[in-house]
Design a protein around this motif. Structure first.
Motif, PDB file in Angstrom:
ATOM      1  N   GLU A  61       0.810  -1.221   0.000  1.00 17.97           N
ATOM      2  CA  GLU A  61       0.000   0.000   0.000  1.00 17.97           C
ATOM      3  C   GLU A  61       0.845   1.274   0.000  1.00 17.97           C
ATOM      4  N   ASP A  62       2.152   1.140  -0.175  1.00 14.02           N
ATOM      5  CA  ASP A  62       3.022   2.313  -0.165  1.00 14.02           C
ATOM      6  C   ASP A  62       2.703   3.226  -1.352  1.00 14.02           C
ATOM      7  N   PRO A  63       2.867   4.542  -1.170  1.00 15.84           N
ATOM      8  CA  PRO A  63       2.694   5.451  -2.313  1.00 15.84           C
ATOM      9  C   PRO A  63       3.792   5.208  -3.348  1.00 15.84           C
ATOM     10  N   VAL A  64       3.407   5.144  -4.618  1.00 13.99           N
ATOM     11  CA  VAL A  64       4.366   4.788  -5.657  1.00 13.99           C
ATOM     12  C   VAL A  64       4.307   5.730  -6.847  1.00 13.99           C
ATOM     13  N   ALA A  71      -5.154   1.704 -20.545  1.00 10.08           N
ATOM     14  CA  ALA A  71      -6.097   0.834 -19.821  1.00 10.08           C
ATOM     15  C   ALA A  71      -5.421   0.189 -18.615  1.00 10.08           C
ATOM     16  N   LEU A  72      -4.181  -0.221 -18.791  1.00 10.32           N
ATOM     17  CA  LEU A  72      -3.452  -0.839 -17.683  1.00 10.32           C
ATOM     18  C   LEU A  72      -3.184   0.170 -16.572  1.00 10.32           C
ATOM     19  N   MET A  73      -2.855   1.401 -16.934  1.00 10.53           N
ATOM     20  CA  MET A  73      -2.620   2.417 -15.908  1.00 10.53           C
ATOM     21  C   MET A  73      -3.885   2.682 -15.105  1.00 10.53           C
ATOM     22  N   GLU A  74      -5.033   2.739 -15.765  1.00  7.48           N
ATOM     23  CA  GLU A  74      -6.288   2.939 -15.034  1.00  7.48           C
ATOM     24  C   GLU A  74      -6.522   1.801 -14.046  1.00  7.48           C
ATOM     25  N   ARG A  75      -6.195   0.593 -14.446  1.00  8.91           N
ATOM     26  CA  ARG A  75      -6.335  -0.538 -13.526  1.00  8.91           C
ATOM     27  C   ARG A  75      -5.376  -0.403 -12.340  1.00  8.91           C
ATOM     28  N   LEU A  76      -4.136  -0.037 -12.614  1.00  9.90           N
ATOM     29  CA  LEU A  76      -3.149   0.104 -11.535  1.00  9.90           C
ATOM     30  C   LEU A  76      -3.584   1.152 -10.515  1.00  9.90           C
ATOM     31  N   LYS A  77      -4.230   2.208 -10.982  1.00  8.49           N
ATOM     32  CA  LYS A  77      -4.690   3.261 -10.067  1.00  8.49           C
ATOM     33  C   LYS A  77      -5.745   2.757  -9.096  1.00  8.49           C
ATOM     34  N   THR A  78      -6.461   1.716  -9.475  1.00  8.33           N
ATOM     35  CA  THR A  78      -7.477   1.159  -8.574  1.00  8.33           C
ATOM     36  C   THR A  78      -6.884   0.131  -7.613  1.00  8.33           C
ATOM     37  N   GLU A  79      -5.697  -0.387  -7.905  1.00  7.76           N
ATOM     38  CA  GLU A  79      -5.121  -1.470  -7.108  1.00  7.76           C
ATOM     39  C   GLU A  79      -3.907  -1.055  -6.281  1.00  7.76           C
ATOM     40  N   PHE A  80      -3.358   0.124  -6.553  1.00  5.89           N
ATOM     41  CA  PHE A  80      -2.188   0.604  -5.832  1.00  5.89           C
ATOM     42  C   PHE A  80      -2.403   2.044  -5.384  1.00  5.89           C
ATOM     43  N   HIS A  81      -1.571   2.486  -4.460  1.00  9.25           N
ATOM     44  CA  HIS A  81      -1.563   3.879  -4.035  1.00  9.25           C
ATOM     45  C   HIS A  81      -0.657   4.650  -4.997  1.00  9.25           C
ATOM     46  N   VAL A  82      -1.180   4.962  -6.168  1.00  6.67           N
ATOM     47  CA  VAL A  82      -0.397   5.603  -7.220  1.00  6.67           C
ATOM     48  C   VAL A  82      -0.403   7.111  -6.989  1.00  6.67           C
ATOM     49  N   GLU A  83       0.747   7.633  -6.585  1.00  8.14           N
ATOM     50  CA  GLU A  83       0.862   9.063  -6.330  1.00  8.14           C
ATOM     51  C   GLU A  83       1.322   9.821  -7.576  1.00  8.14           C
ATOM     52  N   LYS A  84       2.141   9.163  -8.396  1.00  6.72           N
ATOM     53  CA  LYS A  84       2.602   9.761  -9.644  1.00  6.72           C
ATOM     54  C   LYS A  84       2.465   8.712 -10.740  1.00  6.72           C
ATOM     55  N   ASP A  85       1.885   9.098 -11.857  1.00  5.16           N
ATOM     56  CA  ASP A  85       1.706   8.139 -12.952  1.00  5.16           C
ATOM     57  C   ASP A  85       2.128   8.760 -14.271  1.00  5.16           C
ATOM     58  N   VAL A  86       2.870   7.994 -15.043  1.00  5.20           N
ATOM     59  CA  VAL A  86       3.355   8.445 -16.346  1.00  5.20           C
ATOM     60  C   VAL A  86       3.151   7.319 -17.356  1.00  5.20           C
ATOM     61  N   VAL A  87       2.478   7.633 -18.448  1.00  2.00           N
ATOM     62  CA  VAL A  87       2.407   6.730 -19.596  1.00  2.00           C
ATOM     63  C   VAL A  87       3.242   7.374 -20.701  1.00  2.00           C
ATOM     64  N   THR A  88       4.194   6.631 -21.222  1.00  2.00           N
ATOM     65  CA  THR A  88       5.130   7.214 -22.178  1.00  2.00           C
ATOM     66  C   THR A  88       5.458   6.238 -23.294  1.00  2.00           C
ATOM     67  N   ASN A  89       5.945   6.779 -24.400  1.00  3.47           N
ATOM     68  CA  ASN A  89       6.350   5.957 -25.538  1.00  3.47           C
ATOM     69  C   ASN A  89       7.729   5.344 -25.314  1.00  3.47           C
ATOM     70  N   ILE A  90       7.894   4.099 -25.692  1.00  2.00           N
ATOM     71  CA  ILE A  90       9.236   3.535 -25.820  1.00  2.00           C
ATOM     72  C   ILE A  90       9.814   4.096 -27.113  1.00  2.00           C
ATOM     73  N   ALA A  98       8.483   2.714  -8.232  1.00  2.00           N
ATOM     74  CA  ALA A  98       9.380   3.138  -7.163  1.00  2.00           C
ATOM     75  C   ALA A  98       8.542   3.804  -6.074  1.00  2.00           C
ATOM     76  N   ARG A  99       8.983   3.672  -4.833  1.00  2.00           N
ATOM     77  CA  ARG A  99       8.277   4.340  -3.727  1.00  2.00           C
ATOM     78  C   ARG A  99       8.505   5.842  -3.800  1.00  2.00           C
ATOM     79  N   VAL A 100       7.466   6.575  -3.422  1.00  2.00           N
ATOM     80  CA  VAL A 100       7.543   8.029  -3.348  1.00  2.00           C
ATOM     81  C   VAL A 100       7.769   8.418  -1.902  1.00  2.00           C
ATOM     82  N   LYS A 101       8.741   9.319  -1.671  1.00  2.00           N
ATOM     83  CA  LYS A 101       9.027   9.759  -0.293  1.00  2.00           C
ATOM     84  C   LYS A 101       8.127  10.937   0.076  1.00  2.00           C
TER      85      LYS A 101
END
Length: 285
Positions: A227-230, A245-264, A282-285
């Motif tokens: 449950e750590d902020p990530v 779609a995967l990021m939206e799912r992660l936001k419901t299952e984790f404490h996502v404090e910062k989220d970035v979707v980017t191109n490889i 990574a954990r957010v301090k």
């Protein structure tokens, strides 16, 4: 002005808007299609690269910046901010000569400029997580020692797991054996890959199909981060809808404090191929 300036390379796959916001200097690697040479993210973006990849009969290759290119960057930044220290954070030295080029350049300017070169032992936005977190600290006025302390924490705990759509590109670029690539394709196995402590690609696990692979990755991140902020990054190779779609799912299952979707980008895309999805935590301090 920040006491610390952050430099990275284009394989960190940091969205340009984020790099601009935190004043991150990005040094491009090169992609070669036969006799044609492009600078990653400068004169060839992700969309153009995957289009060209699908149309080209030539398998692209990649190359790192020269020490001279890094030296020019360090001198320019020093001229603009003579009192600042430079932290230069780069693609795993076991995947590219980029770190070595930056290190040589730092030695060439050592008597004049305070440059610390760091091997992230990561790739794509797993580097980006580290760079963005440290750049945010630097932009808030943190000094070199505080930034380096945070780098060390992030090097230890930033975790990346990724799935490739086909093992063809890893095999052709020498990242995985031909037999493994063939067997995986025949059995429709979805390999979950990661980077080890030395910054080398290794098979984390195998799953049959995308759905099971995604669930296995989520289960692993739950075990590691709970449950750590990530700070979560999803980098994708021409698979934006799946990544969002995967990021939206992660936001419901984790404490996502910062989220970035980017191109490889083109350089990492050369080695993993279209359809790849990579998750970095990574954990957010």
């Amino acid at each position: 002005m920040s006491k610390v300036i952050i430099v990275t390379d284009s394989t960190a796959d940091i969205p340009p808007s984020l790099a601009k916001h935190f004043d991150i200097t990005v040094v491009p690697l090169k992609v070669h299609f036969g006799d044609e040479t492009y600078h990653d993210g400068v004169d060839l973006d992700s969309d153009g690269f995957y289009k060209k990849l699908s149309e080209s009969d030539v398998m692209p290759t990649t190359s790192q910046p020269t020490p001279h290119q890094f030296e020019e960057v360090y001198r320019k930044l020093h001229d603009e901010h003579p009192e600042a220290a430079i932290l230069s954070i780069h693609l795993s030295a076991n995947l590219s000569g980029t770190y070595q080029s930056a290190h040589i350049a730092s030695q060439n300017v050592a008597e004049e400029i305070d440059v610390t070169v760091i091997d992230s032992k990561k790739a794509s936005y797993a580097i980006g997580v580290i760079v963005v977190e440290v750049a945010e600290l630097a932009s808030g006025g943190s000094d070199k020692e505080a930034c380096l302390e945070r780098v060390e924490e992030l090097l230890d705990e930033t975790t990346v797991l990724f799935m490739v759509d086909t093992m063809e590109y890893l095999e052709k670029n020498g990242r995985i054996g031909k037999a493994s690539a063939l067997i995986g394709s025949l059995l429709k196995i979805k390999p979950i890959l990661s980077l080890n402590d030395d910054g080398e690609v290794y098979p984390f696990e195998k799953a049959r199909g995308n759905k099971k692979a995604v669930q296995r990755i989520i289960d692993e991140f739950k075990k590691r981060f709970g449950e750590d902020p990530v700070h979560v990054g999803i980098s994708h190779a021409n698979a934006e809808a799946e990544a969002n779609a995967l990021m939206e799912r992660l936001k419901t299952e984790f404490h996502v404090e910062k989220d970035v979707v980017t191109n490889i980008g083109p350089v990492i895309g050369t080695h993993v191929g279209p359809g790849t999805l990579s998750l970095s935590f990574a954990r957010v301090k």
